[in-house]
Write an enzyme that holds these catalytic residues in place. Structure first.
Site, mmCIF file in Angstrom:
data_model
loop_
_atom_site.group_PDB
_atom_site.id
_atom_site.type_symbol
_atom_site.label_atom_id
_atom_site.label_comp_id
_atom_site.label_asym_id
_atom_site.label_seq_id
_atom_site.Cartn_x
_atom_site.Cartn_y
_atom_site.Cartn_z
ATOM 1 N N ARG A 1 19.635 16.827 46.428
ATOM 2 C CA ARG A 1 20.470 17.399 47.494
ATOM 3 C C ARG A 1 20.339 18.911 47.618
ATOM 4 O O ARG A 1 20.740 19.495 48.615
ATOM 5 C CB ARG A 1 21.946 17.064 47.222
ATOM 6 C CG ARG A 1 22.286 15.617 47.495
ATOM 7 C CD ARG A 1 23.671 15.291 47.013
ATOM 8 N NE ARG A 1 23.792 15.572 45.588
ATOM 9 C CZ ARG A 1 24.845 15.268 44.845
ATOM 10 N NH1 ARG A 1 25.890 14.689 45.395
ATOM 11 N NH2 ARG A 1 24.869 15.546 43.556
ATOM 12 N N ASP B 1 23.798 3.758 23.249
ATOM 13 C CA ASP B 1 22.838 4.819 23.566
ATOM 14 C C ASP B 1 21.497 4.618 22.856
ATOM 15 O O ASP B 1 20.460 4.963 23.408
ATOM 16 C CB ASP B 1 23.461 6.168 23.158
ATOM 17 C CG ASP B 1 22.711 7.353 23.752
ATOM 18 O OD1 ASP B 1 22.262 7.240 24.907
ATOM 19 O OD2 ASP B 1 22.557 8.377 23.060
ATOM 20 N N HIS C 1 16.508 1.388 22.309
ATOM 21 C CA HIS C 1 15.379 1.886 21.515
ATOM 22 C C HIS C 1 15.184 1.122 20.196
ATOM 23 O O HIS C 1 14.090 0.653 19.894
ATOM 24 C CB HIS C 1 15.550 3.375 21.193
ATOM 25 C CG HIS C 1 15.839 4.204 22.411
ATOM 26 N ND1 HIS C 1 15.123 4.091 23.564
ATOM 27 C CD2 HIS C 1 16.787 5.139 22.662
ATOM 28 C CE1 HIS C 1 15.595 4.933 24.474
ATOM 29 N NE2 HIS C 1 16.614 5.579 23.945
HETATM 30 P P1 NAP Z 1 21.212 15.483 35.961
HETATM 31 O O1 NAP Z 1 20.695 16.721 35.329
HETATM 32 O O2 NAP Z 1 22.674 15.384 36.271
HETATM 33 O O3 NAP Z 1 20.369 15.252 37.298
HETATM 34 C C1 NAP Z 1 20.724 14.327 38.270
HETATM 35 C C2 NAP Z 1 19.763 14.474 39.434
HETATM 36 O O4 NAP Z 1 20.164 13.556 40.460
HETATM 37 C C3 NAP Z 1 19.775 15.844 40.057
HETATM 38 O O5 NAP Z 1 18.475 16.164 40.518
HETATM 39 C C4 NAP Z 1 20.705 15.667 41.252
HETATM 40 O O6 NAP Z 1 20.358 16.625 42.207
HETATM 41 C C5 NAP Z 1 20.323 14.269 41.683
HETATM 42 N N1 NAP Z 1 21.369 13.616 42.477
HETATM 43 C C6 NAP Z 1 22.608 13.267 42.068
HETATM 44 N N2 NAP Z 1 23.280 12.694 43.101
HETATM 45 C C7 NAP Z 1 22.432 12.681 44.156
HETATM 46 C C8 NAP Z 1 22.540 12.235 45.507
HETATM 47 N N3 NAP Z 1 23.654 11.662 45.984
HETATM 48 N N4 NAP Z 1 21.480 12.396 46.313
HETATM 49 C C9 NAP Z 1 20.329 12.957 45.851
HETATM 50 N N5 NAP Z 1 20.170 13.392 44.599
HETATM 51 C C10 NAP Z 1 21.218 13.265 43.762
HETATM 52 O O7 NAP Z 1 20.890 14.215 35.089
HETATM 53 P P2 NAP Z 1 19.632 13.994 34.114
HETATM 54 O O8 NAP Z 1 19.967 14.488 32.759
HETATM 55 O O9 NAP Z 1 18.407 14.506 34.756
HETATM 56 O O10 NAP Z 1 19.605 12.410 34.002
HETATM 57 C C11 NAP Z 1 19.262 11.552 35.073
HETATM 58 C C12 NAP Z 1 19.354 10.112 34.557
HETATM 59 O O11 NAP Z 1 18.401 9.922 33.520
HETATM 60 C C13 NAP Z 1 20.720 9.792 33.944
HETATM 61 O O12 NAP Z 1 21.033 8.459 34.171
HETATM 62 C C14 NAP Z 1 20.483 10.017 32.455
HETATM 63 O O13 NAP Z 1 21.369 9.268 31.659
HETATM 64 C C15 NAP Z 1 19.054 9.528 32.329
HETATM 65 N N6 NAP Z 1 18.340 10.125 31.190
HETATM 66 C C16 NAP Z 1 18.324 11.468 31.000
HETATM 67 C C17 NAP Z 1 17.608 12.002 29.942
HETATM 68 C C18 NAP Z 1 17.531 13.495 29.723
HETATM 69 O O14 NAP Z 1 16.863 13.923 28.771
HETATM 70 N N7 NAP Z 1 18.152 14.301 30.555
HETATM 71 C C19 NAP Z 1 16.939 11.154 29.043
HETATM 72 C C20 NAP Z 1 16.961 9.770 29.271
HETATM 73 C C21 NAP Z 1 17.668 9.270 30.353
HETATM 74 P P3 NAP Z 1 21.381 17.318 43.228
HETATM 75 O O15 NAP Z 1 22.678 17.472 42.521
HETATM 76 O O16 NAP Z 1 20.675 18.571 43.630
HETATM 77 O O17 NAP Z 1 21.434 16.364 44.351
#
Ligand code: NAP
Length: 488
Positions: A43, A233, A238
């Site tokens: 977004r 988790d 895993h």
């Molecule tokens: P994050 O930092 O909160 O990122 C979420 C992403 O989704 C952002 O790019 C956000 O961008 C986008 N988003 C959210 N709502 C949206 C909407 N309505 N329309 C379009 N884009 C939207 O989360 P994250 O840590 O990257 O994790 C993402 C997923 O992967 C989660 O389920 C998490 O549990 C999983 N995960 C993460 C990791 C890790 O290392 N971070 C590892 C394994 C799994 P905008 O807010 O700009 O829209």
């Protein structure tokens, strides 16, 4: 083979910390198929140019040798595009479709990979809208990040939503441990060589221990973690995936369904938990303040966004068995936790001791160690003669079975491997929905027993940060006459 990869959640932590660096490494190694485009979607109001410079800045946080030089980044950035979309708005999916359909010099992409790196609560809605704009044709693959559900019911709900739009062969469920070189080498060791298979059974193996230990606490993700806990988790996905790789029968072919059928059989063969066995065979803990790497760290309940009376477990150790002819009676111990003594993820296959001793000294059994973190690697621990005299005790030696070192130029990171496999359409390293649901089915009695037990026992056992968890976890293994690696 040309491809378009759409990264939903392109501005998120996962995208810039893991996925984009992995794509860059694949690009640098010349493994990314020619004619590829990467479209980040989120977004945030970025143009493609501002997104690229934002990404360039983020790449400065990437560890040393993996950082791109300016010229290298500029070439990679040529593949990267950005589209501002709100995934809750059906109209925005039309934009994605139009972007993909826009005429390009080399014609439409052979493959479209849709990587859902957003919160999973958006998955059903995203899938539905992708179906509505017909972004589910046979050349489309959808990659799903964990957590895939909170329990069996929610996992089934996500799977139903995915399956209503995509076929199972289009769904690539990520478990990043399956992308690790050591796991690949474990498969090669077991099924590419005849040497180990005769030993890979109850007659030769005393027990198997899987440890996924983190030194970090929950950091700023206290609210997410408190709703999740270590069992959901780390164990449900895993640890159980690693267990299936160790315990599975040799698949008849190196093909995704042949492998996943065998893994599923292992999950079905796991000893089911009862209310009683949860009390005896599962230990849950929660860290209190302590010292990690010489620095004081707060306890779990004092972390940001964690309720002060939380009963969420930050540590689990459990004992189970795979109830079949190969493994009958062999304990499998799984352990994971935050704020433990070392950031170590490994599988230890402990063999039985030599049946008859002719050398003096301790009869140390052989073990195979599959190291997953901090470095990947495979080691076989043996005893060998160090001195000259026949009365000299044998000394432990360690045989390095890390085949990757022999092919250093081909070393590939976990996410890099998984992204390349998804682009190539190979499902071998991805989790099928029935595996994932069976894993939830197996841990559900533990979740239910803990819910009931919370008021009686007061929740998880406390442990001091920087240790290996509650003493009860050592007792769990000692009860069978064994010990965790750090206690041996
Ligand atoms: P994050 O930092 O909160 O990122 C979420 C992403 O989704 C952002 O790019 C956000 O961008 C986008 N988003 C959210 N709502 C949206 C909407 N309505 N329309 C379009 N884009 C939207 O989360 P994250 O840590 O990257 O994790 C993402 C997923 O992967 C989660 O389920 C998490 O549990 C999983 N995960 C993460 C990791 C890790 O290392 N971070 C590892 C394994 C799994 P905008 O807010 O700009 O829209």
């Amino acid at each position: 083979m040309s491809f378009d990869l759409v990264l939903f959640g392109g501005t998120g932590d996962l995208a810039w910390r893991k996925l984009m660096p992995a794509l860059f490494q694949a690009f640098r190694h010349g493994k990314l198929p020619q004619g590829g485009r990467i479209l980040a979607a989120a977004r945030e109001d970025f143009s493609a140019a501002t997104y690229r410079s934002w990404l360039h800045e983020r790449f400065l946080d990437v560890e040393g040798a993996k950082q791109p030089g300016d010229e290298e980044f500029a070439r990679f950035a040529g593949l990267v595009h950005y589209l501002r979309v709100d995934l809750s708005q059906p109209g925005d999916y039309v934009q994605i479709r139009q972007w993909l359909d826009a005429p390009r010099d080399d014609g439409p992409a052979d493959t479209v990979v849709l990587y859902l790196a957003t919160s999973p609560h958006l998955f059903p809605q995203i899938c539905e809208q992708l179906g509505k704009v017909a972004l589910n044709g046979p050349n489309v693959r959808v990659v799903l990040e964990k957590p895939l559900g909170h329990d069996l019911e929610s996992a089934q709900e996500i799977n139903r939503a995915v399956r209503s739009v995509f076929s199972e062969t289009q769904a690539f469920r990520i478990d990043h441990y399956l992308g690790k070189s050591a796991v690949q080498n474990l498969m090669a060791l077991r099924f590419g060589n005849a040497l180990f298979e005769p030993l890979w059974r109850r007659e030769s193996i005393a027990n198997i221990q899987i440890t996924l230990a983190e030194q970090l606490g929950v950091g700023t993700r206290g609210d997410f973690y408190d709703r999740t806990g270590a069992l959901r988790d780390m164990i449900q996905n895993h640890a159980l995936q690693l267990l299936t790789m160790i315990a599975m029968e040799p698949p008849s072919r190196n093909d995704a369904d042949a492998i996943r059928d065998e893994k599923l059989k292992v999950l079905h063969a796991l000893k089911p938990f009862t209310e009683d066995s949860v009390l005896h065979d599962v230990i849950r803990g929660q860290y209190r303040g302590g010292t990690v790497d010489g620095r004081p760290v707060p306890g779990y309940r004092d972390e940001t966004k964690v309720p002060p009376h939380s009963h969420t477990e930050t540590f689990v150790a459990l004992r189970t068995e795979v109830q079949n002819w190969r493994w009958s009676g062999v304990p499998f111990y799984l352990r994971t936790g935050k704020r433990l003594a070392a950031p170590e993820a490994q599988i230890v296959v402990n063999f039985r001791p030599a049946p008859h001793r002719i050398f003096p000294g301790v009869n140390v059994p052989n073990k195979l160690v599959i190291k997953l973190q901090p470095e990947d690697g495979l080691e076989l621990h043996l005893l060998a003669a160090k001195g000259s005299g026949p009365s000299e005790a044998l000394s432990p030696v360690c045989l390095d079975l890390d085949f990757d070192k022999a092919f250093a130029e081909n070393r590939v990171g976990g996410y890099e491997r998984l992204l390349l496999e998804a682009i190539a359409g190979r499902l071998n390293l991805f989790v099928r929905s029935d595996e994932q649901e069976q894993a939830w089915h197996w841990i559900e009695p533990v979740l239910r027993a803990w819910e009931r037990d919370d008021d009686v026992s007061g929740g998880p056992r406390p442990y001091v940060a920087g240790t290996w968890g509650p003493a009860a976890a050592s007792a769990l293994v000692a009860r069978d006459g064994f010990a965790w690696p750090e206690e041996q």
